[in-house]
Design a protein around this motif. Sequence first.
Motif, mmCIF file in Angstrom:
data_model
loop_
_atom_site.group_PDB
_atom_site.id
_atom_site.type_symbol
_atom_site.label_atom_id
_atom_site.label_comp_id
_atom_site.label_asym_id
_atom_site.label_seq_id
_atom_site.Cartn_x
_atom_site.Cartn_y
_atom_site.Cartn_z
ATOM 1 N N SER A 260 -1.424 -5.071 2.898
ATOM 2 C CA SER A 260 -2.807 -5.506 3.073
ATOM 3 C C SER A 260 -3.006 -6.860 2.404
ATOM 4 N N HIS B 240 -0.237 2.814 6.657
ATOM 5 C CA HIS B 240 -0.696 1.517 6.151
ATOM 6 C C HIS B 240 0.239 1.080 5.023
ATOM 7 N N ASP C 86 -3.926 -6.467 7.841
ATOM 8 C CA ASP C 86 -3.364 -5.169 7.456
ATOM 9 C C ASP C 86 -2.234 -4.804 8.405
ATOM 10 N N ILE D 155 0.850 -1.191 0.000
ATOM 11 C CA ILE D 155 0.000 0.000 0.000
ATOM 12 C C ILE D 155 0.888 1.245 0.000
ATOM 13 N N ASP E 9 -0.341 4.796 0.077
ATOM 14 C CA ASP E 9 -1.376 5.831 0.091
ATOM 15 C C ASP E 9 -0.992 7.032 0.948
#
Length: 590
Positions: A404, A401, A434, A395, A397
């Motif tokens: 996942s 995080h 996650d 991930i 973003d």
Amino acid sequence: MSSSKSNLSLPKYGYDMVVSVTQASINATTKEFLDKFSGHQFVMCYTYDDDDNIHPMNYETLKTALGADPFDIPNGETQENNLVQKLDDLGFAFAFRATMGLPLEFDLDEIPNIITLDKGSSMVTYKLVCKEFEILNLSYRRRKLSWSNIRQSEQEKPWIFTFNVNLDLRSSDSAFNKLPIEVQRKVKNLNPDTMFSVQQLYLDLNTAGLESSPEVSGLEPTDTAFIYLNKIFINQYFENLKQQNQSGDNPNGDFLLGYSVQPQEPTKKSSITPTDLNFMVSPYVDEHGVPTKNYDLFTLNYLVMTKNNHMPAPVAFEWNWVDTSQKRDFSGTMAIRRGVFVSYLNALLAPSLNAISLIPESSVKCRTELEGAIKPFIYTFDATPDTTPKSYNVINDGTSHVLSFNFSRTSGNKSGFCWGNGSEVKFNYSVTSDIYLESNKVKVITKAIAYIYFEADFGKVDGNLIDYTIETNYLIGVDAYGNFTVTIENGESTITDNSVDIKADAWLDFITAGTIDKFFDHLNNKIDSIKTAYVNGFDKKILSMLNGAGVWVFPGGKTFVFKDANFSKHQDLVTHVTYTSPTSTSFKNR
């Protein structure tokens, strides 16, 4: 603006790893080395020929011809001293005797920084000092022979030669790129255990440009010894070092390997394998990002690439690697780019995903071989791990995080006509995992859901027999040798259990001729075994992997002592490092 701002993923950087050490720590460690260094003494003597040209003369030959050691003749003697007159008859001009090391007879605060990071991003100022330094000079003053025997130890301050040194291993016009490939390889020394030690600090001796020469009290600028001090002594000094430093990998002695460090214990193999290296100097910036003159907190940055990735151009960092409040606590900082550590984490933990990736199996059918209007049902129910290789999705973003994983499977069927409308069963399973990197934690949130649906002749029941969310915070640390240490925060995970119990009502019990109770007993027992064998143990399995044979090991375990480990605001893995105490070695026996 500290290492918590580290963001090596920015396009203008892109380095896989950066090791930054402060000017203050480099000099403290270098001085400690020089204080212990047992270097070779070298002596150079020079005489005039009949045309007043300068030529070297062997020291032992000179002593034999003189019948004495010229360095034993006191300062200030004249031709009234027979040895001085004899030296003049031999055509003696001057001599130097020096030993590499930290100057004797001087306090540490009288000895300047050996390396100053004040020449931009690739050049540094290097100051050459000697443990012992003596100069002999024979000249005519007022028609009389004047003998000078000047010793550094008798001066008010040590003698210092100042150079500009190029540390750029990337520039196409640098002397480094003119060295043989094998010599370049040795200079870069991509051994992750020792590549960051000060002895591997590249000093391009062929291009060192003398910026200033020492002030020698007792020598006039017109004295032959002073004139040739820069012309001859420096060249001969470096030539002597080169000869002592020659080896199969370094045939011309073109780079300086000053000392080695001895770890207290053997270290494990590093988790990162460098394939390219360059250097860059970063200034210490104020709260507005403006460079200051606080040179002690300027950092020499080792820019490291792995897996043969292309080395980006050196670009000054927007943050400080060591703040003013931290300068006494450690020598510098090591940062691993987010993507590098996340790839490691994915490869390490991916095998654990099979244990929680369950394939559900469920079915129902009638006992058609039995006679009677009402025929009992036969139910099957099971779950087995999926053996297909699994991995997390990366991930990116802009949040903490980083990984996942999603997995889901369904099963079930409808029975033939048994009685009434028949029967239907469904068993659906899904799991998500996650991973977040925050401060000093690797946070793993795993959610597993097992949904059961049962219907028999208008009677039905359904619900999530498993509805588990497990949040585990793994606290990261590092031992003195660079090995990751991981514990579970508060010793246990946080479990949110929204699971429900499914029980048959009177109608289902009647319509299934009592067989539904046995089915639900089997179902609940199976669910309990799934919770115990797979879901509940997932946090401990990850802990075992993080601390097991695949544990993360920082490079540099034979050079640094490590302290603290955490993630920057952009998820770079950061640890603080302090140089170990250096152990001096001779150049020939390093």
